[in-house]
Design an enzyme around this catalytic site. Structure first.
Site, PDB file in Angstrom:
ATOM      1  N   LYS A 146      14.168  25.690  23.006  1.00 31.62           N
ATOM      2  CA  LYS A 146      14.039  24.718  21.927  1.00 31.62           C
ATOM      3  C   LYS A 146      15.401  24.206  21.417  1.00 31.62           C
ATOM      4  CE  LYS A 146       9.628  26.532  20.231  1.00 31.62           C
ATOM      5  NZ  LYS A 146       8.870  26.861  18.999  1.00 31.62           N
ATOM      6  N   TYR A 169       1.780  19.677  20.988  1.00 33.41           N
ATOM      7  CA  TYR A 169       1.359  20.561  19.889  1.00 33.41           C
ATOM      8  C   TYR A 169       0.085  20.075  19.193  1.00 33.41           C
ATOM      9  CZ  TYR A 169       5.586  23.414  20.209  1.00 33.41           C
ATOM     10  OH  TYR A 169       6.565  24.279  20.626  1.00 33.41           O
ATOM     11  N   PHE A 180       2.574  22.789   9.000  1.00 32.89           N
ATOM     12  CA  PHE A 180       3.918  22.678   9.578  1.00 32.89           C
ATOM     13  C   PHE A 180       4.000  21.717  10.762  1.00 32.89           C
ATOM     14  CE2 PHE A 180       1.862  26.499  11.404  1.00 32.89           C
ATOM     15  CZ  PHE A 180       1.930  26.205  12.768  1.00 32.89           C
ATOM     16  N   ARG A 218       5.655  36.477  27.109  1.00 37.18           N
ATOM     17  CA  ARG A 218       5.381  36.666  25.677  1.00 37.18           C
ATOM     18  C   ARG A 218       6.059  37.939  25.157  1.00 37.18           C
ATOM     19  NH1 ARG A 218       2.360  32.874  23.590  1.00 37.18           N
ATOM     20  NH2 ARG A 218       1.628  34.032  21.774  1.00 37.18           N
ATOM     21  N   THR A 265       6.471  35.453  17.224  1.00 36.82           N
ATOM     22  CA  THR A 265       6.780  34.073  16.805  1.00 36.82           C
ATOM     23  C   THR A 265       7.788  34.048  15.668  1.00 36.82           C
ATOM     24  OG1 THR A 265       4.528  33.428  17.426  1.00 36.82           O
ATOM     25  CG2 THR A 265       5.725  31.924  15.972  1.00 36.82           C
ATOM     26  N   ARG A 300      13.728  36.128  20.784  1.00 34.61           N
ATOM     27  CA  ARG A 300      13.687  35.680  19.387  1.00 34.61           C
ATOM     28  C   ARG A 300      14.472  36.614  18.473  1.00 34.61           C
ATOM     29  NH1 ARG A 300       7.493  33.807  20.192  1.00 34.61           N
ATOM     30  NH2 ARG A 300       7.844  31.572  20.525  1.00 34.61           N
ATOM     31  N   ASN A 302      12.619  28.965  16.496  1.00 35.95           N
ATOM     32  CA  ASN A 302      12.496  30.285  17.117  1.00 35.95           C
ATOM     33  C   ASN A 302      12.882  30.298  18.597  1.00 35.95           C
ATOM     34  OD1 ASN A 302      10.237  28.935  17.930  1.00 35.95           O
ATOM     35  ND2 ASN A 302       8.777  30.542  17.392  1.00 35.95           N
ATOM     36  N   HIS A 313       9.498  28.570  23.428  1.00 37.64           N
ATOM     37  CA  HIS A 313       8.029  28.511  23.449  1.00 37.64           C
ATOM     38  C   HIS A 313       7.570  29.081  24.783  1.00 37.64           C
ATOM     39  CE1 HIS A 313       3.906  27.000  23.480  1.00 37.64           C
ATOM     40  NE2 HIS A 313       4.150  26.684  24.749  1.00 37.64           N
ATOM     41  N   GLU A 351       0.038  22.920  30.177  1.00 34.47           N
ATOM     42  CA  GLU A 351       1.389  22.624  29.678  1.00 34.47           C
ATOM     43  C   GLU A 351       2.344  22.262  30.818  1.00 34.47           C
ATOM     44  OE1 GLU A 351       0.939  25.477  25.718  1.00 34.47           O
ATOM     45  OE2 GLU A 351       2.459  25.988  27.209  1.00 34.47           O
TER      46      GLU A 351
HETATM   47  P1  CMP Z   1       5.483  27.878  19.475  1.00 38.36           P
HETATM   48  O1  CMP Z   1       5.228  29.040  20.358  1.00 38.36           O
HETATM   49  O2  CMP Z   1       6.303  26.773  20.029  1.00 38.36           O
HETATM   50  O3  CMP Z   1       4.070  27.274  19.017  1.00 38.36           O
HETATM   51  C1  CMP Z   1       3.891  26.621  17.786  1.00 38.36           C
HETATM   52  C2  CMP Z   1       5.095  26.677  16.922  1.00 38.36           C
HETATM   53  O4  CMP Z   1       4.890  26.391  15.580  1.00 38.36           O
HETATM   54  C3  CMP Z   1       5.648  28.083  16.916  1.00 38.36           C
HETATM   55  O5  CMP Z   1       6.199  28.403  18.161  1.00 38.36           O
HETATM   56  C4  CMP Z   1       6.609  28.030  15.747  1.00 38.36           C
HETATM   57  O6  CMP Z   1       7.896  27.594  16.098  1.00 38.36           O
HETATM   58  C5  CMP Z   1       5.949  26.980  14.875  1.00 38.36           C
HETATM   59  N1  CMP Z   1       5.432  27.617  13.677  1.00 38.36           N
HETATM   60  C6  CMP Z   1       4.494  28.558  13.592  1.00 38.36           C
HETATM   61  N2  CMP Z   1       4.293  28.906  12.311  1.00 38.36           N
HETATM   62  C7  CMP Z   1       5.145  28.162  11.569  1.00 38.36           C
HETATM   63  C8  CMP Z   1       5.409  28.050  10.204  1.00 38.36           C
HETATM   64  N3  CMP Z   1       4.756  28.800   9.294  1.00 38.36           N
HETATM   65  N4  CMP Z   1       6.345  27.169   9.802  1.00 38.36           N
HETATM   66  C9  CMP Z   1       7.001  26.401  10.727  1.00 38.36           C
HETATM   67  N5  CMP Z   1       6.772  26.461  12.041  1.00 38.36           N
HETATM   68  C10 CMP Z   1       5.869  27.329  12.461  1.00 38.36           C
END
Ligand code: CMP
Length: 139
Positions: free
Chosen positions: A10, A50, A58, A86, A92, A103, A113, A116, A127
């Site tokens: 990212k 997404y 968010f 994972r 996450t 992470r 983070n 993905h 994807e």
């Molecule tokens: P990802 O695995 O890319 O899938 C969805 C993304 O949403 C996740 O990683 C986070 O980066 C983001 N995400 C999840 N929860 C939150 C949150 N509470 N606030 C902001 N971003 C979020």
């Protein structure tokens, strides 16, 4: 069983020049990078990618973050690649991520983070197809 998963390095990580360090963790975990491309994600691509989160509070921030700088899209291959990646990524929210995970090592917060990874084999196929054609994946 050998399978594939989809990965994104990212913007928070590409901005800090961490692509190689993230890839080292991926490769040290036994996953092979069988396709990789650095792109500037468009708003349309990020929104489509997404889509499942579009009702979440968010969502707007997520799309803005993912289009704020280049990302590296990847296909990873290996034994149980979806679950393995994972594990390697960690939780996450980096505050909950285990030691040694990507992470834990690199992420700034839940929105930034660093990586993905697909959450299932079905989603991995969907994807991967959003960013790669089969001839671009060389295992
Ligand atoms: P990802 O695995 O890319 O899938 C969805 C993304 O949403 C996740 O990683 C986070 O980066 C983001 N995400 C999840 N929860 C939150 C949150 N509470 N606030 C902001 N971003 C979020």
């Amino acid at each position: 069983m050998t399978e594939r998963t989809f990965s994104i390095i990212k913007p928070d990580a590409t901005k800090r020049n961490l692509t190689g360090k993230v890839n080292a963790v991926i490769e040290d975990a036994g996953l092979r990078i069988v396709a990789q491309r650095r792109i500037q994600m468009t708003e349309a691509q990020a929104k489509a990618f997404y889509e499942v989160h579009k009702e979440r509070p968010f969502y707007g921030e997520l799309v803005a973050t993912m289009t704020s700088a280049p990302v590296v899209v990847q296909v990873l291959e290996g034994d149980n690649a979806v679950a393995r990646y994972r594990e390697v990524m960690g939780a996450t929210n980096p505050e909950q991520a285990a030691d040694g995970t990507i992470r834990k090592l690199f992420a700034l917060n839940v929105g930034e983070n660093s990586v993905h990874g697909s959450d299932s084999q079905d989603n991995a196929k969907i994807e991967i197809a959003q960013f790669f054609t089969e001839d671009q994946i060389v295992g």
